[in-house]
Design an enzyme around this catalytic site. Structure first.
Site, PDB file in Angstrom:
ATOM      1  N   LYS A  15      78.114  40.194  99.521  1.00 59.00           N
ATOM      2  CA  LYS A  15      78.137  39.835  98.092  1.00 59.00           C
ATOM      3  C   LYS A  15      78.539  41.075  97.289  1.00 59.00           C
ATOM      4  O   LYS A  15      79.122  41.994  97.836  1.00 59.00           O
ATOM      5  CB  LYS A  15      76.765  39.290  97.678  1.00 59.00           C
ATOM      6  CG  LYS A  15      76.444  37.940  98.318  1.00 59.00           C
ATOM      7  CD  LYS A  15      77.346  36.863  97.757  1.00 59.00           C
ATOM      8  CE  LYS A  15      77.139  35.529  98.429  1.00 59.00           C
ATOM      9  NZ  LYS A  15      78.144  34.541  98.040  1.00 59.00           N
ATOM     10  N   GLN A  53      83.593  29.160  97.258  1.00 57.88           N
ATOM     11  CA  GLN A  53      84.819  29.859  96.860  1.00 57.88           C
ATOM     12  C   GLN A  53      85.963  29.526  97.804  1.00 57.88           C
ATOM     13  O   GLN A  53      87.089  29.289  97.370  1.00 57.88           O
ATOM     14  CB  GLN A  53      84.574  31.370  96.842  1.00 57.88           C
ATOM     15  CG  GLN A  53      83.588  31.782  95.756  1.00 57.88           C
ATOM     16  CD  GLN A  53      83.234  33.254  95.794  1.00 57.88           C
ATOM     17  OE1 GLN A  53      83.678  33.987  96.684  1.00 57.88           O
ATOM     18  NE2 GLN A  53      82.426  33.686  94.843  1.00 57.88           N
ATOM     19  N   ASP A  94      72.747  32.825  95.652  1.00 59.27           N
ATOM     20  CA  ASP A  94      72.736  33.900  94.648  1.00 59.27           C
ATOM     21  C   ASP A  94      71.321  34.311  94.247  1.00 59.27           C
ATOM     22  O   ASP A  94      71.149  35.259  93.484  1.00 59.27           O
ATOM     23  CB  ASP A  94      73.508  33.457  93.402  1.00 59.27           C
ATOM     24  CG  ASP A  94      74.991  33.292  93.705  1.00 59.27           C
ATOM     25  OD1 ASP A  94      75.505  33.999  94.592  1.00 59.27           O
ATOM     26  OD2 ASP A  94      75.634  32.445  93.060  1.00 59.27           O
TER      27      ASP A  94
HETATM   28  C1  S3P Z   1      80.478  30.823  93.797  1.00 57.49           C
HETATM   29  C2  S3P Z   1      80.198  30.628  95.125  1.00 57.49           C
HETATM   30  C3  S3P Z   1      79.265  31.490  95.876  1.00 57.49           C
HETATM   31  C4  S3P Z   1      78.381  32.310  94.963  1.00 57.49           C
HETATM   32  C5  S3P Z   1      79.134  32.934  93.841  1.00 57.49           C
HETATM   33  C6  S3P Z   1      79.829  31.875  92.998  1.00 57.49           C
HETATM   34  C7  S3P Z   1      81.438  29.926  93.129  1.00 57.49           C
HETATM   35  O1  S3P Z   1      80.010  32.392  96.687  1.00 57.49           O
HETATM   36  O2  S3P Z   1      77.702  33.298  95.696  1.00 57.49           O
HETATM   37  O3  S3P Z   1      78.272  33.676  93.003  1.00 57.49           O
HETATM   38  O4  S3P Z   1      81.495  29.909  91.885  1.00 57.49           O
HETATM   39  O5  S3P Z   1      82.145  29.197  93.849  1.00 57.49           O
HETATM   40  P1  S3P Z   1      80.469  32.027  98.189  1.00 57.49           P
HETATM   41  O6  S3P Z   1      81.528  31.002  98.115  1.00 57.49           O
HETATM   42  O7  S3P Z   1      80.976  33.328  98.744  1.00 57.49           O
HETATM   43  O8  S3P Z   1      79.221  31.560  98.875  1.00 57.49           O
END
Ligand code: S3P
Length: 438
Positions: free
Chosen positions: A346, A173, A319
């Site tokens: 989370k 993200q 996840d």
């Molecule tokens: C996601 C990245 C992950 C994941 C989330 C979706 C994404 O989060 O846990 O469900 O679509 O880029 P983080 O970037 O916080 O690890």
């Protein structure tokens, strides 16, 4: 989303047949975002019709993008071009979605108008400093609440500059937020990662015609290009498949086929860990779908043994820890998880909530700041609280399949954020799961 919903999961016989899980959540978010900013009309198929991705679509509608819904899993997006979004009349509601809010923060930092991003109770407790800091370094103006919490007020009309960034945490993200701001920035933006994370933003940018160089742990692009409409066929969501993979592994006599599951290596750490624990998971019909590898997974029951999860695998299964906790609790011996402190921020504190729930079912778990030690055992029945976290609710429904008594799971309505129709899909494959509005 706030409707109260409880589930009761009972022991079941073997799980059999075929399961088709809905489209990938991460890819569905990105497909809507880039299609909205592209020139021309994009077609998205196998789109995840979940609350999170619908929230993202609604946000672009509020900024003047016409999005048609010919069927639940299709979207036709009439892109407005990189600079064609209109100022929305009200705050933009990301619902439960951290992906929505963090990616949009980067994208909106490059607009000419001010915006405000809000979220539900859970999202309003999630840290945003991780995107605010690099975006501010690029020239963005973002105000948050004390503690760097949402709502985020994003100033428009700022001149962004390209940036070279190494995020201190493994986060797709954060990487994506910086890259999306980079579309609007002067010069080059580069993200280097210590632990590579899912590369969907990079792949999707390439699909929509933006020049980008990327390899595991590195992505580089320049501002000032255009996105062109594309066709996106979203693969099945591995994270949704994960509940069925663990369920079929745990219930004796099971054999389940999961069709068309996305197997991006940055998502499939759970497959590697479960196989090392003894799981029997085959792959058939490996093929390419929209630039991603997909395959049908054939999962047969197998006894599991506890494992020490390698820290290197953590980002590739970030996840999947709630359901891994359940697999570990059903394995013989001890499972150690370390280096997973991100689980605490989370949709819920997934270490604490899983540990509490497993203990309520008679499993011995010791929490650590960045993981847990889980001693395999037998699930009794009992009452657990998912605290509104979709993946926790679904994980405990899997525990119920092999529990001595019913497992009652509180606060399951948010399952609709990522996997609407889970109860029907699960029961069709042999779960005994009843939704029981409180
Ligand atoms: C996601 C990245 C992950 C994941 C989330 C979706 C994404 O989060 O846990 O469900 O679509 O880029 P983080 O970037 O916080 O690890």
């Amino acid at each position: 989303m706030s409707d109260h919903l409880d589930w009761i999961s009972h022991a079941s016989g073997p799980l059999r047949g075929e399961v088709i899980v809905p489209g990938d959540k991460s890819i569905s978010h990105r497909a809507i975002m880039l299609a909205a900013l592209a020139e021309g009309t994009s077609h998205i198929s196998a789109f995840l019709e979940g609350e999170d991705t619908r929230a993202t679509a609604a946000i672009f509608r509020a900024m003047g993008v016409r999005i048609e819904t010919p069927s639940a899993s299709q979207r036709i997006v009439h892109g407005v071009g990189l600079h064609g979004l209109a100022k929305p009349d009200a705050a933009l509601d990301c619902g439960n979605s951290g992906t929505g809010m963090r990616l949009l923060a980067g994208l909106l930092a490059g607009q000419r108008f001010d915006t405000t991003l809000v979220g539900d109770e859970s999202l309003s407790r999630r840290p945003m400093q991780r995107v605010i800091e690099p975006l501010a370094a690029m020239g963005a103006r973002i105000d948050a609440q004390p503690g760097d919490l949402p709502p985020l007020r994003i100033g428009g009309g700022m001149s962004l500059c390209g940036f070279e960034y190494t995020p201190p945490i493994a986060s797709a993200q954060v990487k994506s937020s910086v890259l999306l701001a980079g579309l609007y920035a002067a010069g080059e933006t580069e993200v280097r990662e210590v632990h590579p994370t899912r590369d969907y933003t990079e792949r999707m940018l390439a699909t929509f015609g933006w020049p980008i160089e990327f390899s595991p742990g590195r992505a580089r692009l320049c501002g000032g290009h255009r996105l062109r409409a594309a066709e996106v066929n979203v693969p099945g969501d591995f994270s949704s498949a994960a509940f069925f993979i663990v369920a079929a592994t745990l219930v004796p006599g099971s054999e389940l086929v999961l069709r068309g599951i996305g197997l991006n290596p940055r998502r499939t750490g759970l497959l590697r860990v479960l196989r090392a624990m003894g799981a029997d998971i085959g792959e058939e019909n490996r093929r390419e779908q929209g630039g991603e590898t997909v395959a049908d997974l054939v999962v047969r029951h197998a006894p599991l043994v506890g494992i020490e999860v390698s820290i290197d695998q953590v980002p590739d299964m970030i996840d999947e820890f709630p359901v891994l906790f359940v697999a570990a609790a059903a394995a013989s011996g001890r499972t150690m998880i370390r280096g997973a402190a991100e689980l605490r921020v989370k949709e819920s504190d997934r270490i604490a909530v899983m540990a509490n729930g497993l203990r309520a079912l008679g499993i011995h778990v010791i929490e650590t700041p960045d993981g847990a030690m889980i001693e395999g055992g037998t699930f009794g029945g009992g009452r657990v609280d998912s605290v509104g976290d979709h993946r926790i609710a679904m994980s405990f429904s899997v525990a119920g399949l092999i529990a001595k008594d019913a497992v009652r799971i509180a606060d399951c309505a948010n399952v609709a954020t990522s996997l609407p129709g889970f109860v029907e899909l699960a029961n069709a494959s042999g779960f005994a799961l009843a939704a029981n509005p409180a």
